[in-house]
Design an enzyme around this catalytic site. Structure first.
Site, PDB file in Angstrom:
ATOM      1  N   GLY A 532       4.073  -3.687   5.815  1.00  0.00           N
ATOM      2  CA  GLY A 532       3.387  -2.401   5.965  1.00  0.00           C
ATOM      3  C   GLY A 532       1.898  -2.605   6.125  1.00  0.00           C
ATOM      4  O   GLY A 532       1.332  -3.607   5.687  1.00  0.00           O
ATOM      5  N   VAL A 533       1.273  -1.676   6.807  1.00  0.00           N
ATOM      6  CA  VAL A 533      -0.175  -1.717   6.988  1.00  0.00           C
ATOM      7  C   VAL A 533      -0.706  -0.315   6.732  1.00  0.00           C
ATOM      8  O   VAL A 533      -0.131   0.660   7.201  1.00  0.00           O
ATOM      9  CB  VAL A 533      -0.555  -2.132   8.423  1.00  0.00           C
ATOM     10  CG1 VAL A 533      -2.061  -2.236   8.554  1.00  0.00           C
ATOM     11  CG2 VAL A 533       0.101  -3.430   8.810  1.00  0.00           C
ATOM     12  N   GLY A 534      -1.766  -0.235   5.983  1.00  0.00           N
ATOM     13  CA  GLY A 534      -2.358   1.085   5.746  1.00  0.00           C
ATOM     14  C   GLY A 534      -3.856   0.967   5.685  1.00  0.00           C
ATOM     15  O   GLY A 534      -4.411  -0.124   5.876  1.00  0.00           O
ATOM     16  N   GLY A 535      -4.503   2.033   5.437  1.00  0.00           N
ATOM     17  CA  GLY A 535      -5.959   2.037   5.349  1.00  0.00           C
ATOM     18  C   GLY A 535      -6.450   1.094   4.268  1.00  0.00           C
ATOM     19  O   GLY A 535      -7.551   0.547   4.338  1.00  0.00           O
ATOM     20  N   PHE A 536      -5.640   0.887   3.278  1.00  0.00           N
ATOM     21  CA  PHE A 536      -6.004   0.038   2.158  1.00  0.00           C
ATOM     22  C   PHE A 536      -5.966  -1.433   2.547  1.00  0.00           C
ATOM     23  O   PHE A 536      -6.747  -2.243   2.086  1.00  0.00           O
ATOM     24  CB  PHE A 536      -4.998   0.312   1.031  1.00  0.00           C
ATOM     25  CG  PHE A 536      -5.228  -0.457  -0.228  1.00  0.00           C
ATOM     26  CD1 PHE A 536      -4.668  -1.712  -0.409  1.00  0.00           C
ATOM     27  CD2 PHE A 536      -5.997   0.072  -1.237  1.00  0.00           C
ATOM     28  CE1 PHE A 536      -4.877  -2.419  -1.589  1.00  0.00           C
ATOM     29  CE2 PHE A 536      -6.210  -0.635  -2.413  1.00  0.00           C
ATOM     30  CZ  PHE A 536      -5.652  -1.874  -2.591  1.00  0.00           C
ATOM     31  N   LYS A 538      -2.994  -4.688   3.966  1.00  0.00           N
ATOM     32  CA  LYS A 538      -1.624  -5.002   4.348  1.00  0.00           C
ATOM     33  C   LYS A 538      -0.716  -5.111   3.138  1.00  0.00           C
ATOM     34  O   LYS A 538      -1.161  -5.431   2.040  1.00  0.00           O
ATOM     35  CB  LYS A 538      -1.593  -6.325   5.107  1.00  0.00           C
ATOM     36  CG  LYS A 538      -2.110  -6.177   6.521  1.00  0.00           C
ATOM     37  CD  LYS A 538      -2.056  -7.491   7.262  1.00  0.00           C
ATOM     38  CE  LYS A 538      -2.498  -7.278   8.707  1.00  0.00           C
ATOM     39  NZ  LYS A 538      -2.779  -8.543   9.388  1.00  0.00           N
ATOM     40  N   VAL A 539       0.557  -4.872   3.367  1.00  0.00           N
ATOM     41  CA  VAL A 539       1.545  -5.041   2.302  1.00  0.00           C
ATOM     42  C   VAL A 539       2.513  -6.144   2.730  1.00  0.00           C
ATOM     43  O   VAL A 539       3.032  -6.124   3.843  1.00  0.00           O
ATOM     44  CB  VAL A 539       2.320  -3.740   2.051  1.00  0.00           C
ATOM     45  CG1 VAL A 539       3.299  -3.924   0.900  1.00  0.00           C
ATOM     46  CG2 VAL A 539       1.361  -2.602   1.754  1.00  0.00           C
ATOM     47  N   LYS A 553       0.402  -5.728  -2.244  1.00  0.00           N
ATOM     48  CA  LYS A 553      -0.541  -4.935  -1.454  1.00  0.00           C
ATOM     49  C   LYS A 553      -1.908  -5.584  -1.580  1.00  0.00           C
ATOM     50  O   LYS A 553      -2.458  -5.679  -2.683  1.00  0.00           O
ATOM     51  CB  LYS A 553      -0.546  -3.517  -2.028  1.00  0.00           C
ATOM     52  CG  LYS A 553      -1.370  -2.517  -1.306  1.00  0.00           C
ATOM     53  CD  LYS A 553      -0.797  -1.120  -1.585  1.00  0.00           C
ATOM     54  CE  LYS A 553      -1.855  -0.110  -1.951  1.00  0.00           C
ATOM     55  NZ  LYS A 553      -1.276   1.192  -2.324  1.00  0.00           N
ATOM     56  N   ASP A 649      -0.577  13.183  -2.669  1.00  0.00           N
ATOM     57  CA  ASP A 649      -0.275  12.637  -1.343  1.00  0.00           C
ATOM     58  C   ASP A 649       1.231  12.478  -1.200  1.00  0.00           C
ATOM     59  O   ASP A 649       1.721  11.414  -0.826  1.00  0.00           O
ATOM     60  CB  ASP A 649      -1.023  11.321  -1.130  1.00  0.00           C
ATOM     61  CG  ASP A 649      -1.188  10.990   0.355  1.00  0.00           C
ATOM     62  OD1 ASP A 649      -0.927  11.883   1.187  1.00  0.00           O
ATOM     63  OD2 ASP A 649      -1.550   9.849   0.671  1.00  0.00           O
TER      64      ASP A 649
END
Ligand code: NAG
Ligand code: NAG
Ligand code: NAG
Ligand code: NAG
Ligand code: NAG
Ligand code: NAG
Ligand code: NAG
Ligand code: NAG
Ligand code: NAG
Ligand code: NAG
Ligand code: NAG
Length: 852
Positions: A532-536, A538-539, A553, A649
């Site tokens: 996974g990839v998010g604003g924070f 990578k996971v 994460k 959220d």
């Protein structure tokens, strides 16, 4: 003295009985442009065909047209579904009584007419008296920026000696293939309610002659009351709106309404009776019962206006509670200047239940931070009144034409964020492969990646642009409910969690991993392990302790917002243990890294099992069970711990599923602890993901657990319909799932948008229960929405209904026992809260709520 006022009020009472007849306009021409016969709108008002004896059209090049598509947000097909399109300068002329003022209301519904794209239409409208009503006007841009289907512009024009009013429509020459159009025109005579000069705020002895100008209505609010349609006005066919979206911050005060017995008595002389209907005066907003609280805040409304114009602010008062002078005395501020010191409604009106209105004029210049109009009320300490309070019943804002006879402002600017989000979403749908196996999406940026058509976004973007650019030129020139009153909000996502905990303290709260351990677990952050990839950041998928699968994460070191969310997440998760919440195993903060280690969720996110991933679809029962699990997790957050925790959220990518298909709520980066003692909400900057965002939260920036309930309602519809919360590729009315599903539910055609893969597989009773539950979650006002406990109970009942449908045995509501749902975590099962630690600033405030 007392006798006198009694006598006066008796007199007033009698006189008002005598004069209760509503105003009857001598001219009332409602023109359904481009339509060949008479028609009646949803309010029962009759609209005339395009050519009548009372109007004539002079045009070289114009044509009638019908809108291709009917937006469900239109209040009525008349006059919006037909239009007259002008390709060159054209004039409508109306024969009217030349000694009266008239309302001119122009109705626009931007749509494709005769194959012409609505975005090409730019035009001006002017009167034969040389007043420019609209200039370079784009109904398309205006409607888009305000996220409304249609636009109504209301003007009040001066009496004309000619005995006629002419409206000239001119397509703009600055745009290629531009054209003009109009759907409906109202020409209605009005009593002279602008004869009094208005005092110019900030200049002690100057007044503005309102009576000699044409006006554009910017806002018209029934303060403390509800929306009033034109048919409920006192004969002047004005529309009054709820004032709450314009209130600044959390200072909502309280609303009061007159008892049925109380009779509103207009003073006999003047135009008071036409000024506003009694329904406006029967409701009011005041500050509240606590004088200390009242002295510490201003009851404030904020409005967006165009710069370089003079505005008249008309305040309507009617005392519903006090009876004597000096009981409730307050100061009125307009744009931070004293407009009126020591206002005393009883002193003005001489009695309870007698309406009175006051006009204040203010010039809004074109300086930085302008284009806003503030109206604020504050108890007047100097007057030493009996009650430290203030009150308002109605509010109108009118724009006056400038010295060149112009009333037109610029088109509001559609938000750049909206555009960005649209293109981002478009890209996403191309690369659905990569997004389909995101397991933990960073909550940073609040999932901005989605586009939206709801008005709220305009607010955020408008504000953001203001902050960043400082020279933003968008202006609010509509007068339907415009920008929400959220002027202090900010769209920055980098909010700090309350308190100031330090990273070094956090390690004490969870198991510490060394960076070497993390590197080993992820094979040195092997890209093939990214789930996974998010604003924070990578996971990664990883393995620790010889065989325990985990999700790791890793924060992007350059992401500043990450630090705060990292802290919040550790603070929240290290305290919470629940079957339906993702467990935090540990963290690592060596080498400036911020790394969180979670239980691995073998089945990833709920979303990827719903659509766009090619995975086998979930059965309806599985979907119900997952929804119930997630509801349990949220219910626990809201009530199971010692204090309320609001997730903020909730969305299908934050609901994860483990190898046994148990749902777990994840991603607490935005969570907030809920209202403290004596508070009913948390005031906070608006965060969250578009498409799921509670509109009330957006309007008021007051966070309650009911905001999570709203988002969960969207999740429920997403589960049922298997489509994203926002899909900008769909026709406009379908973009927002929340709006579209509610629309279908109201029209009783929800079955049409249910995931086709579920066709015939959902028990009708179950579907009904499920849809009702989701619908209630999406109610406009948080207080009307069910609690998470109620949602949970209803979903469990829906599951029973489904089971009985599948097995053929009936269930009744009586036979099911409602589970205990308060305060104990007993519904969730297996829950416990670990001891608080003083390291956590978020929680320490709750343990020791001093200084609040
Ligand atoms: C025109 O308006 C004036 C002022 O309201 C009124 O006195 C007069 O009767 C009206 N004339 C007609 C023909 O309605
Ligand atoms: C109008 O179109 C012509 C040719 O298509 C183009 O040359 C011209 O620049 C356009 N004008 C404007 C104002 O867009
Ligand atoms: C409008 O007036 C009608 C009839 O008087 C009444 O039934 C209705 O409740 C009113 N609507 C509002 C919003 O006050
Ligand atoms: C307001 O007027 C000033 C001076 O005439 C002008 O420079 C400015 O552009 C105007 N602002 C707007 C928004 O029209
Ligand atoms: C009024 O004062 C507030 C707070 O001091 C400020 O934020 C706001 O911009 C001011 N409004 C105007 C129109 O000057
Ligand atoms: C209320 O508004 C006025 C005018 O902007 C300001 O001077 C005053 O400080 C405000 N009072 C409070 C308590 O915010
Ligand atoms: C509006 O226009 C009229 C003339 O059409 C003019 O007399 C009046 O002064 C203008 N109003 C303002 C506020 O400039
Ligand atoms: C007309 O409006 C459009 C859109 O708001 C703007 O881009 C353009 O500059 C305006 N043109 C003029 C001449 O004001
Ligand atoms: C806004 O300000 C920036 C710099 O502060 C400037 O570069 C830009 O041209 C300005 N935009 C407008 C529309 O004035
Ligand atoms: C809460 O309200 C009660 C009574 O209204 C008051 O006695 C108590 O001190 C308040 N507590 C806090 C923390 O403000
Ligand atoms: C919590 O549950 C226990 C037993 O399970 C019960 O004794 C207690 O009263 C419950 N507390 C609340 C607040 O419901």
């Amino acid at each position: 003295m007392a006798k006198d006022s009694l006598l006066i009020s008796l007199l007033l009472l009698f006189s008002s009985f005598a004069s209760q007849a509503a105003y009857l306009p001598s001219d009332s021409i409602l023109l359904n442009c481009g339509f060949s016969s008479e028609a009646t709108d949803a309010d029962g008002r009759k609209w005339l065909a395009d050519s009548t004896s009372k109007s004539s059209l002079t045009s070289k090049n114009s044509a009638p047209a019908t809108a291709l598509y009917q937006d469900p947000a239109l209040p009525s097909t008349v006059p919006y579904m037909s239009a007259r399109v002008f390709n060159s300068e054209s004039t409508y002329k109306f024969a009217v009584n030349g000694s009266e003022r008239h309302w001119v209301r122009l109705h626009f519904y931007p749509s494709a007419y005769n194959g012409l794209p609505p975005e090409n239409s730019f035009f001006s409208v002017s009167t034969s008296d040389g007043i420019t009503l609209l200039k370079n006007f784009s109904a398309y841009i205006t409607a888009k920026a305000l996220t409304q289907a249609y636009i109504v512009k209301e003007f009040s024009v001066l009496p004309t000696s000619a005995g006629s009013i002419s409206l000239t429509f001119t397509p703009s020459a600055d745009h290629n293939s531009s054209f003009a159009f109009v759907n409906g025109i109202e020409i209605v005579s009005m009593p002279d309610i602008y004869s009094e000069p208005a005092e110019l705020v900030g200049f002690s002895d100057q007044a503005v002659e309102v009576g000699s100008s044409a006006l554009l209505t910017m806002y018209r609010l029934n303060v403390g009351g509800q929306y009033l349609p034109a048919s409920n006005d006192s004969g002047l066919s004005r529309t009054w709106y709820d004032d709450s979206p314009y209130i600044y911050g959390a200072g909502f005060g309280i609303t009061t309404s007159a008892s049925n017995k109380l009779k509103i008595s207009y003073p006999e002389e003047g135009t008071a009776e036409s000024a506003a209907p009694t329904d406006v005066y029967r409701t009011a907003r005041s500050m509240g019962p606590d004088p200390k609280v009242n002295m510490n805040y201003n009851l404030t409304w904020i409005f967006q206006v165009d710069a370089n114009f003079t505005y008249v602010v008309r305040l309507h008062f009617c005392e519903l509670q006090m009876t004597k002078v000096n009981q409730r005395v307050f100061d009125i501020f307009v744009n931070n200047q004293t407009a009126q010191a020591q206002a005393d409604v009883i002193a003005w009106a001489s009695s309870k239940a007698v309406p009175v209105y006051k006009d204040y004029a203010v010039y809004v210049a074109d300086g930085p931070g302008d284009e806003q109009l503030w109206v604020a009320l504050h108890p007047s300490a100097a007057a030493k009144p009996e009650y430290y309070d203030s009150v308002l019943n109605g509010l109108e804002i009118f724009k006056l034409n400038d010295s060149a006879g112009n009333l037109a402002g610029p088109n509001p600017e559609p938000s750049s964020m909206l555009a960005e989000a649209e293109s981002e979403e478009a890209q996403r749908s191309f690369s659905s492969e990569s997004s389909s196996n995101v397991h933990i999406i960073g909550s940073a940026a609040g999932g901005v990646a989605a586009a939206s058509v709801f008005f709220a976004i305009c607010v955020v973007v408008y504000q953001r642009k203001k902050r960043v650019g400082g020279n933003d030129s968008s202006g609010g020139s509509g007068w339907l409910p415009l920008y929400g009153g959220t002027s202090t909000s900010s769209s920055t996502i980098s909010g700090k969690s309350s308190g100031s905990s330090h990273l070094s303290n956090l390690a004490a709260m969870c198991r510490h991993f060394s960076f070497a351990e993390i590197k080993k677990a992820t094979k040195n952050f092997d890209e093939s392990l990214v789930i996974g990839v998010g604003g924070f950041g990578k996971v990664y998928k990883g393995v620790v302790d010889e065989g325990t699968k985990v999700a790791i994460k890793r924060s992007n070191p350059s992401s500043e917002q990450g630090v705060n969310e990292f802290q919040t997440e550790i603070e929240m998760l290290s305290k919470l243990r629940h079957k339906h919440l993702v467990s935090l195993i540990g963290c690592c903060e060596e080498n400036g890294e911020m790394i969180l280690v979670y239980d691995y969720m073998a089945h990833g996110t709920l979303r990827e099992h719903l659509y766009k991933s090619g995975k086998p679809p979930l059965s309806w029962k599985q979907r119900l069970e997952i929804s119930i699990g997630a509801a349990r997790g949220l219910h626990y957050l809201h009530t199971g711990a010692k204090y309320t925790i609001i997730h903020r959220d909730v969305k299908t990518t934050n609901i994860l599923v483990d190898e046994n298909w148990v749902a777990k709520v994840s991603d607490f980066g935005l969570s907030k602890t809920g209202p403290m003692v004596n508070q009913t909400h948390v005031s906070t900057m608006v965060k969250g993901s578009f498409g799921y965002l509670d509109p009330e939260y957006f309007r008021r920036q007051q966070l309650t657990e009911k905001s999570d309930v709203y988002s969960f309602g969207v999740v429920l519809f997403e589960v049922l319909c298997a489509r994203p919360a926002l899909n900008p590729n769909l026709p406009r009315e379908q973009v927002s799932l929340a709006d579209w599903a509610l629309h279908c539910q109201k029209k009783a055609v929800l079955a049409d948008i249910v995931d086709p893969l579920l066709e015939g597989k959902i028990g009708p009773e179950c579907l009904k229960k499920f849809a009702e539950t989701a619908e209630k979650c999406l109610l406009d006002h948080g207080v009307d929405r069910p609690s998470m406990g109620d949602v949970l109970w209803n979903l469990e009942f829906a599951l029973q209904l489904q089971e009985s449908f599948e097995s053929g045995k009936p269930v009744t509501e009586e036979t099911t026992e409602r589970p205990v749902a308060v305060g104990n975590g007993s519904v969730g099962g297996g829950s416990e809260v670990s001891e608080e630690s003083d390291n956590s600033a978020v929680f320490s405030q709750l343990i020791n709520p001093v200084g609040r």
